[in-house]
Design a protein around this motif. Structure first.
Motif, PDB file in Angstrom:
ATOM      1  N   GLY A 900       0.703  -1.106   0.236  1.00  0.00           N
ATOM      2  CA  GLY A 900       0.042  -0.102   0.004  1.00  0.00           C
ATOM      3  C   GLY A 900       0.844   1.205   0.029  1.00  0.00           C
ATOM      4  N   LEU A 901       0.184   2.232   0.040  1.00  0.00           N
ATOM      5  CA  LEU A 901       0.668   3.653   0.096  1.00  0.00           C
ATOM      6  C   LEU A 901      -0.210   4.535   0.962  1.00  0.00           C
ATOM      7  CD1 LEU A 901      -1.157   5.702  -1.966  1.00  0.00           C
ATOM      8  CD2 LEU A 901       0.224   4.155  -3.749  1.00  0.00           C
ATOM      9  N   GLY A 902       0.546   5.667   1.336  1.00  0.00           N
ATOM     10  CA  GLY A 902      -0.200   6.610   2.280  1.00  0.00           C
ATOM     11  C   GLY A 902       0.500   7.994   2.287  1.00  0.00           C
ATOM     12  N   VAL A 903      -0.315   8.669   3.098  1.00  0.00           N
ATOM     13  CA  VAL A 903       0.443  10.118   3.254  1.00  0.00           C
ATOM     14  C   VAL A 903       0.422  10.466   4.906  1.00  0.00           C
ATOM     15  CG1 VAL A 903      -0.209  12.670   2.919  1.00  0.00           C
ATOM     16  CG2 VAL A 903      -0.879  10.829   1.307  1.00  0.00           C
ATOM     17  N   ARG A 904       1.645  11.119   5.088  1.00  0.00           N
ATOM     18  CA  ARG A 904       1.787  11.438   6.406  1.00  0.00           C
ATOM     19  C   ARG A 904       2.121  12.825   6.780  1.00  0.00           C
ATOM     20  NH1 ARG A 904       6.608   9.868   7.995  1.00  0.00           N
ATOM     21  NH2 ARG A 904       6.267   9.312   9.884  1.00  0.00           N
ATOM     22  N   TYR A 905       1.413  13.403   7.942  1.00  0.00           N
ATOM     23  CA  TYR A 905       1.647  14.942   8.062  1.00  0.00           C
ATOM     24  C   TYR A 905       2.270  14.748   9.565  1.00  0.00           C
ATOM     25  CZ  TYR A 905       1.014  19.367   9.933  1.00  0.00           C
ATOM     26  OH  TYR A 905       1.115  20.737  10.666  1.00  0.00           O
ATOM     27  N   LEU A 906       3.575  15.052   9.698  1.00  0.00           N
ATOM     28  CA  LEU A 906       4.528  15.146  10.921  1.00  0.00           C
ATOM     29  C   LEU A 906       3.836  16.263  11.803  1.00  0.00           C
ATOM     30  CD1 LEU A 906       6.358  13.709  12.863  1.00  0.00           C
ATOM     31  CD2 LEU A 906       8.024  15.101  11.638  1.00  0.00           C
ATOM     32  N   SER A 907       3.007  16.189  13.033  1.00  0.00           N
ATOM     33  CA  SER A 907       2.520  17.144  13.606  1.00  0.00           C
ATOM     34  C   SER A 907       3.488  17.069  14.894  1.00  0.00           C
ATOM     35  CB  SER A 907       1.003  17.005  14.220  1.00  0.00           C
ATOM     36  OG  SER A 907       1.067  15.787  14.916  1.00  0.00           O
ATOM     37  N   PRO A 908       3.204  18.289  15.871  1.00  0.00           N
ATOM     38  CA  PRO A 908       3.963  18.131  17.265  1.00  0.00           C
ATOM     39  C   PRO A 908       3.893  16.969  17.959  1.00  0.00           C
ATOM     40  CG  PRO A 908       3.201  20.622  16.504  1.00  0.00           C
ATOM     41  CD  PRO A 908       2.544  19.456  15.704  1.00  0.00           C
ATOM     42  N   ILE A 909       2.702  16.365  18.126  1.00  0.00           N
ATOM     43  CA  ILE A 909       2.337  15.326  18.805  1.00  0.00           C
ATOM     44  C   ILE A 909       2.559  13.883  18.067  1.00  0.00           C
ATOM     45  CG2 ILE A 909       0.688  16.521  20.184  1.00  0.00           C
ATOM     46  CD1 ILE A 909      -1.574  15.331  18.503  1.00  0.00           C
ATOM     47  N   GLY A 910       2.984  13.997  16.766  1.00  0.00           N
ATOM     48  CA  GLY A 910       3.469  12.652  16.066  1.00  0.00           C
ATOM     49  C   GLY A 910       2.747  12.687  15.014  1.00  0.00           C
ATOM     50  N   PRO A 911       3.154  11.649  13.878  1.00  0.00           N
ATOM     51  CA  PRO A 911       2.625  11.666  12.368  1.00  0.00           C
ATOM     52  C   PRO A 911       0.999  11.257  12.429  1.00  0.00           C
ATOM     53  CG  PRO A 911       3.947   9.749  12.855  1.00  0.00           C
ATOM     54  CD  PRO A 911       4.029  10.785  14.210  1.00  0.00           C
ATOM     55  N   PHE A 912       0.175  11.920  11.603  1.00  0.00           N
ATOM     56  CA  PHE A 912      -1.046  11.448  11.201  1.00  0.00           C
ATOM     57  C   PHE A 912      -0.811  10.684   9.898  1.00  0.00           C
ATOM     58  CE2 PHE A 912      -2.260  15.231  13.852  1.00  0.00           C
ATOM     59  CZ  PHE A 912      -3.398  14.508  14.531  1.00  0.00           C
ATOM     60  N   ARG A 913      -1.432   9.504  10.006  1.00  0.00           N
ATOM     61  CA  ARG A 913      -1.421   8.675   8.700  1.00  0.00           C
ATOM     62  C   ARG A 913      -2.818   8.401   8.029  1.00  0.00           C
ATOM     63  NH1 ARG A 913       0.347   3.481   9.863  1.00  0.00           N
ATOM     64  NH2 ARG A 913      -0.259   3.507  12.090  1.00  0.00           N
ATOM     65  N   LEU A 914      -2.675   8.539   6.772  1.00  0.00           N
ATOM     66  CA  LEU A 914      -4.054   8.133   5.937  1.00  0.00           C
ATOM     67  C   LEU A 914      -3.329   7.066   4.890  1.00  0.00           C
ATOM     68  CD1 LEU A 914      -6.905   8.090   5.096  1.00  0.00           C
ATOM     69  CD2 LEU A 914      -6.227   9.986   3.703  1.00  0.00           C
ATOM     70  N   GLU A 915      -3.730   5.806   4.976  1.00  0.00           N
ATOM     71  CA  GLU A 915      -3.108   4.737   4.288  1.00  0.00           C
ATOM     72  C   GLU A 915      -3.955   3.890   3.669  1.00  0.00           C
ATOM     73  OE1 GLU A 915       1.125   4.460   6.977  1.00  0.00           O
ATOM     74  OE2 GLU A 915      -0.554   2.926   7.353  1.00  0.00           O
ATOM     75  N   LEU A 916      -3.589   3.328   2.573  1.00  0.00           N
ATOM     76  CA  LEU A 916      -4.396   2.495   1.830  1.00  0.00           C
ATOM     77  C   LEU A 916      -3.618   1.305   1.378  1.00  0.00           C
ATOM     78  CD1 LEU A 916      -7.230   2.048   0.048  1.00  0.00           C
ATOM     79  CD2 LEU A 916      -5.687   3.189  -1.874  1.00  0.00           C
ATOM     80  N   GLY A 917      -4.254  -0.003   2.003  1.00  0.00           N
ATOM     81  CA  GLY A 917      -3.824  -1.204   1.862  1.00  0.00           C
ATOM     82  C   GLY A 917      -4.317  -2.208   0.926  1.00  0.00           C
ATOM     83  N   TRP A 918      -3.733  -2.671   0.003  1.00  0.00           N
ATOM     84  CA  TRP A 918      -4.144  -3.934  -0.792  1.00  0.00           C
ATOM     85  C   TRP A 918      -3.971  -5.163  -0.729  1.00  0.00           C
ATOM     86  CZ3 TRP A 918      -2.508   0.903  -3.234  1.00  0.00           C
ATOM     87  CH2 TRP A 918      -3.609   1.490  -3.857  1.00  0.00           C
ATOM     88  N   LYS A 919      -4.593  -6.168  -1.086  1.00  0.00           N
ATOM     89  CA  LYS A 919      -4.574  -7.501  -0.766  1.00  0.00           C
ATOM     90  C   LYS A 919      -3.828  -8.070  -1.940  1.00  0.00           C
ATOM     91  CE  LYS A 919      -8.281  -8.432   2.754  1.00  0.00           C
ATOM     92  NZ  LYS A 919      -8.954  -6.931   2.627  1.00  0.00           N
ATOM     93  N   LEU A 920      -2.591  -8.641  -2.020  1.00  0.00           N
ATOM     94  CA  LEU A 920      -2.035  -9.130  -3.105  1.00  0.00           C
ATOM     95  C   LEU A 920      -2.594 -10.567  -3.364  1.00  0.00           C
ATOM     96  CD1 LEU A 920       1.683  -7.637  -2.708  1.00  0.00           C
ATOM     97  CD2 LEU A 920      -0.402  -6.723  -3.876  1.00  0.00           C
ATOM     98  N   GLU A 930      -7.985  -1.863   2.089  1.00  0.00           N
ATOM     99  CA  GLU A 930      -8.676  -1.230   3.299  1.00  0.00           C
ATOM    100  C   GLU A 930      -8.034   0.121   3.247  1.00  0.00           C
ATOM    101  OE1 GLU A 930     -11.109  -2.616   5.108  1.00  0.00           O
ATOM    102  OE2 GLU A 930     -11.069  -4.665   4.432  1.00  0.00           O
ATOM    103  N   ILE A 931      -8.891   1.027   4.131  1.00  0.00           N
ATOM    104  CA  ILE A 931      -8.398   2.500   4.231  1.00  0.00           C
ATOM    105  C   ILE A 931      -8.279   2.680   5.931  1.00  0.00           C
ATOM    106  CG2 ILE A 931      -8.938   4.914   4.081  1.00  0.00           C
ATOM    107  CD1 ILE A 931     -10.290   4.191   1.544  1.00  0.00           C
ATOM    108  N   HIS A 932      -7.197   3.355   6.219  1.00  0.00           N
ATOM    109  CA  HIS A 932      -6.880   3.455   7.728  1.00  0.00           C
ATOM    110  C   HIS A 932      -6.342   4.804   7.849  1.00  0.00           C
ATOM    111  CE1 HIS A 932      -6.570  -0.805   8.314  1.00  0.00           C
ATOM    112  NE2 HIS A 932      -6.109  -1.102   7.394  1.00  0.00           N
ATOM    113  N   PHE A 933      -6.996   5.643   8.936  1.00  0.00           N
ATOM    114  CA  PHE A 933      -6.476   6.785   9.431  1.00  0.00           C
ATOM    115  C   PHE A 933      -5.937   6.693  11.047  1.00  0.00           C
ATOM    116  CE2 PHE A 933      -7.269  10.813  11.525  1.00  0.00           C
ATOM    117  CZ  PHE A 933      -6.473  11.551  10.733  1.00  0.00           C
ATOM    118  N   TRP A 934      -4.902   7.224  11.292  1.00  0.00           N
ATOM    119  CA  TRP A 934      -4.378   6.945  12.529  1.00  0.00           C
ATOM    120  C   TRP A 934      -3.402   8.078  13.041  1.00  0.00           C
ATOM    121  CZ3 TRP A 934      -6.029   3.346  16.118  1.00  0.00           C
ATOM    122  CH2 TRP A 934      -5.147   2.874  17.149  1.00  0.00           C
ATOM    123  N   LEU A 935      -3.101   8.162  14.353  1.00  0.00           N
ATOM    124  CA  LEU A 935      -2.191   9.079  14.828  1.00  0.00           C
ATOM    125  C   LEU A 935      -1.166   8.039  15.371  1.00  0.00           C
ATOM    126  CD1 LEU A 935      -0.859  11.583  15.642  1.00  0.00           C
ATOM    127  CD2 LEU A 935      -2.090  11.544  17.843  1.00  0.00           C
ATOM    128  N   GLY A 936       0.077   8.313  14.774  1.00  0.00           N
ATOM    129  CA  GLY A 936       1.516   7.620  15.252  1.00  0.00           C
ATOM    130  C   GLY A 936       1.743   6.603  14.180  1.00  0.00           C
TER     131      GLY A 936
END
Length: 939
Positions: A900-920, A930-936
């Motif tokens: 998969g691939l994703g976008v990260r934003y490095l905030s003062p409290i850690g990286p925000f992640r928006l990621e997309l993962g494919w089943k190979l 699957e689409i995921h959004f998380w802090l850290g």
């Protein structure tokens, strides 16, 4: 100061049993001895006096002679605490000795602090200057400083004639409780009458400058605001292109009769700076930060030259070694014309790196010290030639030859040859010079260090060692290293000298190192002052320094750091009192100021696994003044709820072993079940060595699971799938963390091992052994980003005869472990091609698309985190792994693959992640991604 690495070496010598002995007991002075002390009595009118603390500060003890020095030290120590206002030590005959009476009278304590002023005077911000004085000892210098602080406070707000008077009165006949009153006569606020500029306003014009200046006639005059207005005006001029603009803080002309102030700002607008970029995109250079002279700091010729060097390096890193960047400037009337001419030239790569003239050191060994290398397909960044890196490589070679004992070595300058178009050869000329060795290394005057352990440490650090290389630089480093060890041990006056003799050939040196050790500096008494609620014994324990121990600057800094880590103090100062003539003992003064220990935290968040969530927490950082930390946390989300109460204690009795006690309740909804847990645990953590710690946990919990059975229950066994389960377990773990940053690491790695044994204690149902191992690694690729990897494995072995889970087939070993304790996989911090807990082997750990967990886990993650622009970055990843019913049946052929691939934003409290993962290896009925959004970060 200690030599680099000396502190680490000192710890190594200490662990090897080579540390010097502790300070010997003080020698009694024979001259002037008095009769022996038979008893000591402490009398005081100070409320809540800690008599044990007072007893530790006495330089007198029963059975010892009464001396003038002991009396003096006792009085000095007690006064140094700041607690008593008056100290008197009396003695009276008793038998063949004397009874000593230590009398302490209460010092003056600030009971009330008041501000008196005319009606309409603003007092709110002024009160903050004296906040927290109530209950503290009365120190005259502090109270007087309050006068000046208040006067400065009001003058900064325009009350230029502000006057503050001080009055102190007592609230009791004994004059131990004081009322401090500050009488404030603020006077009128001065106002700005006129504002003008002195200097060349250039093409901008004075009217425009006045309009942009944040100082207008009629406004209240505040000196700091007037100076800030000058900085803001200069910043505005720079943004308008006047990079050479100068605006200074104003001079003031004050009319005291009218309270009016005239401000005069010296300035020079200067020419407008215009930049022309030839051969490259200016916007791209600005985005990369290569044009700092166009920023708010204005133009400087040094910044222009620095930009040229940085741009040339950038092109060389891309393979354009012959790149030329030519800066030029020309004054044209009211303009300063800048020109950056960039000529990338042809692309070229290094195809060979050769050495010329080296005889004793082979080429392959020298090549190990070079970043510059020939192009290789599997090595990122190879084949590029950068002048700055090549210069650093030559410095590395020079250092290496010094460490090998070569004198008179000359390295470089390197020759760059182009054999074919686009193919560069780097030739490094070497004149090795004369190589010298160390014959004998002898020591003189060393009594406080173990010579065997010391010489082993010198060999490990590649310093002087018999038979090894000799160079004056190595000799100087060795002397500095040994001096650093003595300084850390408390011998701050130790002197290390050396003598060198040569053999007839002049190639072998014999070295004698002589040490004049001097006296060790020892801690006399530890005197604590400034604490209000904290037990002094807690402070003494946290220090790590006590009476009769050697002391050094390094240990003082460590003691100060230890006190800050308690979390109870806003300010800490640890220092040695002046030494007394003829004494090596120095009292250790510890001054602390207690900070805010009660905190409330709250927050809201969202992620794709928990949904909307919120939390509320409370903590007390110094419970009962014992350094204990009490914390309470409530957290709720769409998926789970958690309540937790923790108590952290930094020690247990006489042992410096931190313990954490926890009571908890949670209600968590998973894919296959819902688990309600409540219980408690106690955890001990012990630091082992650098960045490593071990922990031991006892955990008892009651788990109630609610779910729909996956199949009809076995008629021969009772259905226990949804009955409460009691789990009593002992957990031990080891963590080693060498990451360079805990939030967003770029290099280093970590390792984690945890072993859990659940056993039938206190009516517990489960009995199993569970092992989890995880390792992570991070490799910096420079501008390309960071390569990060993680490997996690786990296994559970059922023990005993627990009633099996009737919803699973008989042959599966995971039916012998409660579902709440099994391994699950899938989710944003696990396998990102799957939803939370979705990972499983059909027919073993997953039935009809629902995962039930297993006894074996293997999971690998590999990702490239790369920068995009500013704090925004990207990530590409590959995840692989699965969950098996039995840890002995782990089969790599059944591992599920995802990318998969994703976008990260490095905030003062850690990286925000928006990621997309494919089943190979998507199977029938599964979602493709699957689409995921998380802090850290995931690991």
């Amino acid at each position: 100061m200690a030599a680099p690495g000396a502190l680490v070496a000192w710890l190594a010598l200490t662990l090897a049993g080579a540390a010097p002995p502790p300070c010997p007991p003080p020698v009694a002075t024979l001259a002037g001895e008095g009769p022996p002390v038979t008893a000591i009595e402490i009398r005081s009118d100070i409320p809540r006096l800690d008599r044990d603390e007072v007893a530790q500060l006495l330089a007198l003890a029963p059975g010892q002679p009464l001396t003038e020095e002991a009396l003096r030290r006792t009085v000095v120590n007690l006064y140094a605490t700041g607690v008593p206002g008056q100290v008197e030590v009396l003695s009276r005959p008793e038998g063949e000795g004397v009874r000593v009476v230590v009398a302490l009278w209460a010092g003056v304590v600030i009971e009330e602090v008041e501000l008196e002023a005319e009606p309409g005077t603003e007092l709110g911000s002024a009160r903050r200057l004296i906040a927290g004085w109530q209950g503290r000892p009365f120190f005259e210098d502090r109270v007087v400083r309050g006068v000046y602080a208040l006067q400065d406070h009001y003058r900064e707000r325009g009350h230029l004639d502000a006057q503050v008077r001080l009055r102190v009165s007592y609230l009791d006949p004994a004059q131990t409780r004081a009322r401090v009153i500050y009488r404030i006569a603020s006077g009128p606020q001065a106002r700005i009458s006129t504002v003008r500029f002195e200097g060349d306003a250039g093409s901008v014009g004075r009217e425009v400058l006045l309009n942009k200046l944040a100082m207008a006639p009629g406004a209240v005059y505040r000196p700091a605001a007037a100076a800030e207005a000058a900085r803001q005006l200069r910043r505005w001029l720079v943004r308008q292109g006047h990079g050479l603009a100068r605006v200074e803080a104003p001079s003031e002309v004050i009319d005291t009769a009218s309270g009016r102030v005239e401000l005069v700002y010296p300035l020079a607008v200067g020419p407008k700076v215009e930049l022309e970029v030839v051969g490259a995109d200016r916007r791209d250079l600005e985005k990369r930060g290569f044009l700092p002279f166009l920023g708010d700091d204005g133009y400087e010729e040094a910044l222009l030259l620095q930009s040229a060097r940085r741009i040339r390096r950038f092109y060389q890193e891309k393979g354009f070694y012959r790149a030329k960047v030519t800066p030029a400037s020309e004054r044209r009337g009211d303009q300063l014309a800048l020109r950056l001419t960039i000529e990338p030239g042809p692309e070229a790569r290094v195809t060979a790196v050769d050495f010329e003239g080296n005889g004793e050191i082979p080429d392959d060994e020298l090549a190990r010290f070079l970043t510059t290398s020939a192009r290789r397909l599997i090595a990122l960044g190879s084949g590029r030639l950068v002048d700055e890196e090549l210069a650093a490589d030559l410095d590395n070679l020079r250092t290496f030859y010094v460490q090998q004992g070569f004198e008179g070595t000359r390295i470089g300058p390197a020759r760059i040859e182009e054999s074919e178009p686009g193919e560069l050869s780097v030739v490094v000329p070497v004149v090795e010079g004369r190589r010298r060795r160390l014959g004998r290394l002898t020591w003189k005057g060393v009594t406080q260090l173990d010579l065997g352990a010391l010489e082993e440490q010198l060999a490990r650090d590649q310093l002087l060692r018999p038979g090894g290389p000799f160079h004056p630089f190595l000799l100087e480093e060795t002397r500095s290293f040994v001096a650093g060890l003595y300084e850390i041990a408390g011998f701050d006056s130790a002197r290390v000298t050396s003598a060198v003799t040569w053999d007839q050939t002049g190639d072998v040196a014999d070295v004698e190192i002589e040490v004049v050790e001097g006296q060790v500096t020892c801690v006399g008494q530890v005197i604590v002052r400034g604490q209000r609620t904290t037990d002094p014994q807690v402070i003494r324990r946290a220090l790590g320094l006590g009476s009769r121990q050697p002391v050094s600057r390094a240990r003082l800094l460590e003691a100060q750091r230890n006190l800050y880590q308690l979390g109870a103090f806003s300010e800490v100062e640890v220092f040695l009192a002046p030494a007394q003539p003829g004494s090596r003992d120095r009292d250790l003064i510890v001054r602390v100021e207690e900070g805010k220990t009660r905190r409330t935290v709250y927050g809201l968040g969202y992620d794709t696994e928990d949904g909307l969530r919120g939390q509320l927490g409370f903590s007390h950082g110094n419970l009962f003044g014992r350094g204990f930390r009490l914390g309470a946390l409530l957290r709720a989300s769409e998926r789970d709820q958690l309540g937790r109460l923790t108590l952290e204690q930094p020690y247990v009795g006489r042992f410096d072993l931190p313990l954490t006690w926890t009571l908890f309740y949670s209600d968590e909804t998973r894919e296959a079940f819902r688990a309600e847990k409540w219980g408690g645990r106690v955890e001990a953590v012990y630091p082992l060595f650098d960045r490593a710690r071990a922990n031991l946990v006892y955990d008892y919990r009651i788990v109630e699971t609610v779910r729909d059975p996956l199949g009809p229950p076995d008629d021969e066994q009772p259905d226990r799938a949804d009955e409460p389960v009691r789990i009593s377990s002992l957990i031990t773990g080891l963590t080693v963390d060498h990451r360079d940053d805990a939030i967003d690491p770029t290099r280093g790695g970590s390792a984690f091992v945890q072993l859990q044994y659940a056993f039938p204690l206190l009516s517990a149902d489960e009995e199993f052994v569970k092992l989890v191992v995880q390792g992570t690694g991070y490799w910096s690729l420079g501008r390309l980003g960071v390569l990060a990897g993680s490997l996690k494995a786990g296994g559970i072995e059922p023990v005993g005869t627990r009633q099996p889970d009737p919803s699973l087939p008989r042959e599966l070993p995971n039916r012998l472990v409660a579902i709440s304790e099994r391994f699950f996989g899938g989710g944003i911090n696990s396998h990102r091609a799957f939803e939370l807990d979705e990972l499983g082997v059909p027919g073993e750990t997953a039935f009809d698309g629902t995962a039930v967990g297993g006894n074996g886990l293997l999971l690998g993650n590999l990702e490239l985190r790369f920068p995009v622009v500013g704090a925004v970055g990207g990530v590409v990843f590959v995840d692989a792994g699965n969950v098996w019913a039995d840890w002995q049946a782990v089969d790599l052929a059944e591992a599920r693959l995802g990318a998969g691939l994703g976008v990260r934003y490095l905030s003062p409290i850690g990286p925000f992640r928006l990621e997309l993962g494919w089943k190979l290896d998507r199977e029938h009925g599964e979602s493709p991604y699957e689409i995921h959004f998380w802090l850290g970060n995931p690991f």
